[in-house]
Design an enzyme around this catalytic site. Structure first.
Site, mmCIF file in Angstrom:
data_model
loop_
_atom_site.group_PDB
_atom_site.id
_atom_site.type_symbol
_atom_site.label_atom_id
_atom_site.label_comp_id
_atom_site.label_asym_id
_atom_site.label_seq_id
_atom_site.Cartn_x
_atom_site.Cartn_y
_atom_site.Cartn_z
ATOM 1 N N GLY A 9 0.650 -1.168 0.026
ATOM 2 C CA GLY A 9 0.026 -0.074 -0.044
ATOM 3 C C GLY A 9 0.924 1.218 -0.074
ATOM 4 O O GLY A 9 2.053 1.173 -0.375
ATOM 5 N N GLY A 48 0.553 4.901 4.874
ATOM 6 C CA GLY A 48 -0.362 3.702 5.399
ATOM 7 C C GLY A 48 0.626 2.720 6.228
ATOM 8 O O GLY A 48 0.499 1.998 7.202
ATOM 9 N N GLY A 49 1.778 2.369 5.321
ATOM 10 C CA GLY A 49 2.644 1.444 5.678
ATOM 11 C C GLY A 49 3.462 1.881 6.939
ATOM 12 O O GLY A 49 3.754 1.151 7.940
ATOM 13 N N GLU A 79 5.331 -3.380 1.420
ATOM 14 C CA GLU A 79 5.648 -2.792 0.359
ATOM 15 C C GLU A 79 4.985 -1.553 0.259
ATOM 16 O O GLU A 79 3.778 -1.326 0.013
ATOM 17 C CB GLU A 79 5.342 -3.505 -0.805
ATOM 18 N N CYS A 110 2.980 -0.218 -8.910
ATOM 19 C CA CYS A 110 3.732 0.275 -7.759
ATOM 20 C C CYS A 110 5.404 0.337 -8.621
ATOM 21 O O CYS A 110 6.133 0.950 -7.916
ATOM 22 C CB CYS A 110 3.874 -0.882 -6.838
#
Length: 514
Positions: free
Chosen positions: A220, A224-225, A244, A281
């Site tokens: 994400g 958020g990570g 990731e 990504c």
């Protein structure tokens, strides 16, 4: 259907059911822990059969799954069919991999009274699964990085149980996929609760905090990570976080390649940064090119993008974030517009432009991710600048070099290897095949670990080594027994031994690129 499978499906059958309650989350995690204890020591062939059963179930319901995904994500049917095919391929590749048994890394040192540093006891080591793994699905790959995507598949292959937190962007698809997975595992005889699905922010937070959860997989945003990473670090017992978080995926064009293949390079670049509406990504967000012809670059890109057919982005929230990111970079000092796009419901591509001088003044220009069909071209004056420009970048999932054989790029390649998980020569980063040598990762903020989330090596993330010293033969796990009942590769007294007649390669085929 077993009780565990029923619970897995019942947690979030549709949007009307609402988010998972704390009590339901706790029940799912406890069921997953019990399933792990029951299934942790099954032989590789049995576990591989569970993965193959899931693959067959997904194939059987492919039409319904793709129809649900197309309605919920705005992605085209052909794209979704390819992504589901990749997901099925990955499961079968992992099944073939664990049948070989190399992931155990079974190592046996027999007792040796004459060992060089003094008498050596009998020591035997192999890899064991971590336990319950919480997995957070991604919005941009509703099959390949979602309910039964790479994190879930590799955790199950390692011998773990999985509690998957559905992404809100495609909850209907998540629920349908979870039903298929639960039914397939039930029919294959897997322990109840081996896989389950939860929904909602509160359930996600509870999953990260739960003391029975032993690892988290995440795909994400960087924000958020990072929030999950900080939350995990605050646990009484911190656990591994395989996140990731994204990246800019810079492309460097050397002068000789630019002189020889400029039109080809710009056409390839245009196709890569707009592929999937720029929602991969690995999308190239930066293109470094020799200075001197901005007008020519603009004309070539306009031509390359002339046939582009825009579509809606994955969600309204993502669209708003994309518009904000592009506007922020566009309005930065030293940045101008090379190709004007828009922020319509189906946005046209945007290409921004700056110079090496400007990014040296403000390196943050190189760190603004624009998750959508936009990218930044940076003009440099001398090839000697490129290693220094690479030093301004943060960790990357990929970097790419467009060069000729006579371009002197050795120093640049070394710098790119330092900051990247995958370095490409004369290619484009969008296209991550599922294979043995693949590495999909990179230094922070690309990921939070030095592991891969794609390819067979992803299985090893969810394993840890345990050594047994001076154990009686009857008490040893099967991979460490001299009789080797599971016929796995063993390193015995420093020498690798493979069971007679076994070819230690996979057999899932050559498909699986996305």
């Amino acid at each position: 259907m077993t009780a565990g499978a029923s619970a897995a499906v019942g947690l979030a059958p549709d949007r009307s059911a609402g988010p998972t309650t704390p009590g339901a989350l706790d029940a799912a995690v406890e069921a997953a822990a019990a399933a792990f204890d029951q299934g942790r020591r099954v032989d590789p062939a049995t576990r591989a059969g569970w993965l193959e059963a899931i693959a067959a179930g997904l194939e059987q319901d492919a039409g319904g799954l793709v129809e649900t995904a197309a309605w919920e994500t705005h992605l085209g049917t052909a794209r979704l069919e390819g992504e589901l095919k990749r997901t099925v391929f990955q499961l079968r590749l992992f099944a073939a991999e664990i049948r070989q048994g190399e992931h155990f890394d079974a190592t046996i040192d027999h007792e040796d009274p004459a060992w060089g540093m003094g008498p050596r006891p009998d020591l035997r080591r192999y890899n064991v699964p971590l336990g319950v793994v919480g997995v957070f699905g991604a919005s941009n790959f509703p099959f390949a990085f979602s309910v039964m995507g790479g994190d879930s598949a590799s955790a199950l292959a390692a011998g773990c149980s999985v509690v998957h937190k559905a992404h809100d962007a495609h909850r209907e698809l998540a629920a349908r996929t979870a039903r298929v997975v639960a039914d397939a595992l039930d029919a294959a005889g897997a322990p109840s609760g081996l896989f389950s699905l939860v929904t909602g922010r509160q359930a996600g937070e509870g999953l990260v905090d739960h003391p029975l959860v032993k690892a988290i997989g995440f795909t994400g945003s960087t924000a958020g990570g990072r929030a999950l990473l900080d939350r995990i670090a605050a646990r009484p017992e911190p656990i591994p976080f395989f996140g990731e978080l994204g990246g800019i995926n810079a492309v460097f064009v050397a002068p000789n390649a630019w002189a020889a293949r400029r039109a080809e390079i710009l056409t390839g670049y245009a196709g890569s940064f707009t592929l999937g509406m720029g929602q991969f990504c690995t999308k190239p967000g930066l293109l470094f090119v020799p200075a001197g012809d901005a007008a020519g670059i603009r004309a070539q890109l306009v031509e390359a993008l002339a046939g582009f057919a825009p579509s809606r982005l994955l969600s309204d929230r993502l669209h708003a974030g994309y518009a904000d990111a592009v506007a922020t970079l566009r309005d930065s000092a030293g940045v101008d517009v090379l190709v004007a796009g828009d922020f319509a419901e189906e946005p046209a591509p945007t290409v921004l432009h700056t110079t090496a001088e400007e990014v040296r003044k403000d390196p943050h220009l190189l760190r603004q991710e624009m998750f959508g069909p936009a990218s930044l071209v940076v003009e440099y004056r001398d090839q000697a600048e490129l290693p220094g420009l690479a030093d301004l970048l943060e960790g990357q999932l990929t970097t790419t070099l467009q060069a000729q054989e006579d371009d002197d790029v050795s120093e640049l390649v070394a710098r790119l290897a330092d900051i990247s998980g995958r370095v490409l020569w004369n290619g484009w980063p969008t296209g991550v095949t599922v294979s043995y040598a693949q590495h999909h990762g990179g230094p922070y903020p690309a990921t939070t670990s030095n592991t891969t989330s794609v390819g067979t090596a992803a299985i090893r993330r969810f394993l840890r080594p345990v050594a047994y010293q001076s154990f009686p033969a009857s008490r040893l796990p099967e991979p460490l027994q001299d009789s080797n009942p599971w016929r796995v590769p063993q390193r015995v007294d420093g020498v690798w031994q493979h069971p007679a007649g076994r070819t230690c390669v996979g057999g899932a085929g050559k498909e699986g690129q996305q």
